[in-house]
Design an enzyme around this catalytic site. Sequence first.
Site, PDB file in Angstrom:
ATOM      1  N   VAL A 295       0.817  -1.229   0.000  1.00  0.00           N
ATOM      2  CA  VAL A 295       0.000   0.000   0.000  1.00  0.00           C
ATOM      3  C   VAL A 295       0.847   1.273   0.000  1.00  0.00           C
ATOM      4  O   VAL A 295       0.321   2.355  -0.267  1.00  0.00           O
ATOM      5  CB  VAL A 295      -0.990   0.044   1.206  1.00  0.00           C
ATOM      6  CG1 VAL A 295      -2.069  -0.995   1.077  1.00  0.00           C
ATOM      7  CG2 VAL A 295      -0.262  -0.045   2.539  1.00  0.00           C
TER       8      VAL A 295
ATOM      9  N   TYR B 229       2.474   7.288  14.686  1.00  0.00           N
ATOM     10  CA  TYR B 229       1.208   6.561  14.467  1.00  0.00           C
ATOM     11  C   TYR B 229       0.004   7.471  14.744  1.00  0.00           C
ATOM     12  O   TYR B 229      -0.969   7.479  13.984  1.00  0.00           O
ATOM     13  CB  TYR B 229       1.219   5.346  15.392  1.00  0.00           C
ATOM     14  CG  TYR B 229       0.073   4.374  15.264  1.00  0.00           C
ATOM     15  CD1 TYR B 229       0.040   3.433  14.226  1.00  0.00           C
ATOM     16  CD2 TYR B 229      -0.954   4.358  16.206  1.00  0.00           C
ATOM     17  CE1 TYR B 229      -0.999   2.514  14.139  1.00  0.00           C
ATOM     18  CE2 TYR B 229      -1.985   3.445  16.119  1.00  0.00           C
ATOM     19  CZ  TYR B 229      -2.011   2.519  15.085  1.00  0.00           C
ATOM     20  OH  TYR B 229      -3.048   1.608  15.019  1.00  0.00           O
TER      21      TYR B 229
HETATM   22  P1  NAP Z   1      -2.009  -6.946  12.038  1.00  0.00           P
HETATM   23  O1  NAP Z   1      -2.657  -8.117  12.688  1.00  0.00           O
HETATM   24  O2  NAP Z   1      -0.576  -6.661  12.274  1.00  0.00           O
HETATM   25  O3  NAP Z   1      -2.277  -7.075  10.437  1.00  0.00           O
HETATM   26  C1  NAP Z   1      -1.781  -6.081   9.602  1.00  0.00           C
HETATM   27  C2  NAP Z   1      -2.291  -6.304   8.189  1.00  0.00           C
HETATM   28  O4  NAP Z   1      -1.831  -5.217   7.364  1.00  0.00           O
HETATM   29  C3  NAP Z   1      -1.760  -7.580   7.554  1.00  0.00           C
HETATM   30  O5  NAP Z   1      -2.780  -8.097   6.719  1.00  0.00           O
HETATM   31  C4  NAP Z   1      -0.580  -7.078   6.719  1.00  0.00           C
HETATM   32  O6  NAP Z   1      -0.273  -7.897   5.600  1.00  0.00           O
HETATM   33  C5  NAP Z   1      -1.122  -5.739   6.263  1.00  0.00           C
HETATM   34  N1  NAP Z   1      -0.074  -4.796   5.853  1.00  0.00           N
HETATM   35  C6  NAP Z   1       0.911  -4.260   6.616  1.00  0.00           C
HETATM   36  N2  NAP Z   1       1.702  -3.459   5.876  1.00  0.00           N
HETATM   37  C7  NAP Z   1       1.201  -3.511   4.602  1.00  0.00           C
HETATM   38  C8  NAP Z   1       1.582  -2.918   3.376  1.00  0.00           C
HETATM   39  N3  NAP Z   1       2.650  -2.115   3.288  1.00  0.00           N
HETATM   40  N4  NAP Z   1       0.849  -3.192   2.265  1.00  0.00           N
HETATM   41  C9  NAP Z   1      -0.234  -4.014   2.330  1.00  0.00           C
HETATM   42  N5  NAP Z   1      -0.638  -4.609   3.480  1.00  0.00           N
HETATM   43  C10 NAP Z   1       0.078  -4.361   4.591  1.00  0.00           C
HETATM   44  O7  NAP Z   1      -2.772  -5.595  12.409  1.00  0.00           O
HETATM   45  P2  NAP Z   1      -4.235  -5.336  13.025  1.00  0.00           P
HETATM   46  O8  NAP Z   1      -4.100  -5.246  14.480  1.00  0.00           O
HETATM   47  O9  NAP Z   1      -5.216  -6.254  12.408  1.00  0.00           O
HETATM   48  O10 NAP Z   1      -4.459  -3.847  12.489  1.00  0.00           O
HETATM   49  C11 NAP Z   1      -5.313  -3.539  11.394  1.00  0.00           C
HETATM   50  C12 NAP Z   1      -5.582  -2.039  11.396  1.00  0.00           C
HETATM   51  O11 NAP Z   1      -6.213  -1.691  12.622  1.00  0.00           O
HETATM   52  C13 NAP Z   1      -4.330  -1.163  11.296  1.00  0.00           C
HETATM   53  O12 NAP Z   1      -4.588  -0.040  10.498  1.00  0.00           O
HETATM   54  C14 NAP Z   1      -4.096  -0.738  12.725  1.00  0.00           C
HETATM   55  O13 NAP Z   1      -3.385   0.470  12.791  1.00  0.00           O
HETATM   56  C15 NAP Z   1      -5.517  -0.615  13.219  1.00  0.00           C
HETATM   57  N6  NAP Z   1      -5.670  -0.686  14.672  1.00  0.00           N
HETATM   58  C16 NAP Z   1      -5.329  -1.817  15.348  1.00  0.00           C
HETATM   59  C17 NAP Z   1      -5.479  -1.855  16.725  1.00  0.00           C
HETATM   60  C18 NAP Z   1      -5.134  -3.064  17.546  1.00  0.00           C
HETATM   61  O14 NAP Z   1      -5.189  -2.959  18.789  1.00  0.00           O
HETATM   62  N7  NAP Z   1      -4.809  -4.207  16.963  1.00  0.00           N
HETATM   63  C19 NAP Z   1      -5.976  -0.735  17.396  1.00  0.00           C
HETATM   64  C20 NAP Z   1      -6.309   0.401  16.672  1.00  0.00           C
HETATM   65  C21 NAP Z   1      -6.164   0.404  15.307  1.00  0.00           C
HETATM   66  P3  NAP Z   1       0.707  -9.173   5.714  1.00  0.00           P
HETATM   67  O15 NAP Z   1      -0.131 -10.283   6.324  1.00  0.00           O
HETATM   68  O16 NAP Z   1       1.136  -9.475   4.310  1.00  0.00           O
HETATM   69  O17 NAP Z   1       1.847  -8.775   6.591  1.00  0.00           O
END
Ligand code: NAP
Length: 242
Positions: free
Chosen positions: A60, A153
């Site tokens: 992305v 962030y």
């Molecule tokens: P996660 O489990 O680490 O998963 C991250 C996802 O993003 C994976 O599918 C990864 O793909 C993909 N990704 C990372 N870098 C990328 C890139 N350069 N191009 C395309 N895909 C990419 O994260 P999550 O916790 O589900 O987080 C999802 C969203 O929620 C994020 O925007 C995060 O900031 C937000 N969020 C999360 C939390 C939390 O507590 N977990 C809280 C607030 C907000 P790969 O599998 O190929 O690595």
Amino acid sequence: MKYALVTGGSRGIGKAISLELSRAGYAILINYVSNKEAALETKSMIEQQGGIAELMPFDVTDKHAVDEAIEQWVATHSDDFIAVLVNNAGIREDALMIFMQDEKWDKVINTNLNSCFYVTRRVLKYMLSKRFGRIINVVSLSGLKGLPGQTNYSAAKAGVIGVTKALAQEVGARKITVNAVAPGFIDTDMTKDLDEKSLKTMIPIGRFGTPEEVAAVVEFLASDKAGYITGEVISINGGLYT
Ligand code: NAP
């Protein structure tokens, strides 16, 4: 066929969103950057529940790769339409500002904020001509409140909130809604290094949230029922910040 493109749809919150939007009747485009195995597992889970899914790998942060993947898909899917875009891909690379290296700053801004611009402008073109669309940005409590150790962030997520509010006003007349969900602490790979035991004492509901609890709100925002909601940010954080 109406498709939903979920960036970072392979794991965590994006995976739960992919499964939920599939149950709502959308064919799913699962984007990921490196973890093909996880993306294939999500695809097969969607197929097991009777849905349709395709992998759409691209980084992305690479605007040329984004353009190429979307334009190539459009060229081979003349009867299909990306009706829902979920900008979910994201990373965190925490450091106190005094120790923040350029690389950490740039990587987090590129992956969480610039990505939203690169992917949305490309998909928006087709939504504008179809006069329909649902864009849902996954932001964070950090982007609303700011969290120490996360200036990069917090800035990126606050930036996406600004995009959400401005774009909602640009495209509302074409029946395209633009909203954001702001999770607090959600149980995924992104939070596995955190001290859940001590952090959950600060959360009124007393636990981390699940990816499915975020996905349920995204599915609502994508539905016809949410047609009069735009430019909003909905918190899903167990009462940590309201
Ligand atoms: P996660 O489990 O680490 O998963 C991250 C996802 O993003 C994976 O599918 C990864 O793909 C993909 N990704 C990372 N870098 C990328 C890139 N350069 N191009 C395309 N895909 C990419 O994260 P999550 O916790 O589900 O987080 C999802 C969203 O929620 C994020 O925007 C995060 O900031 C937000 N969020 C999360 C939390 C939390 O507590 N977990 C809280 C607030 C907000 P790969 O599998 O190929 O690595």
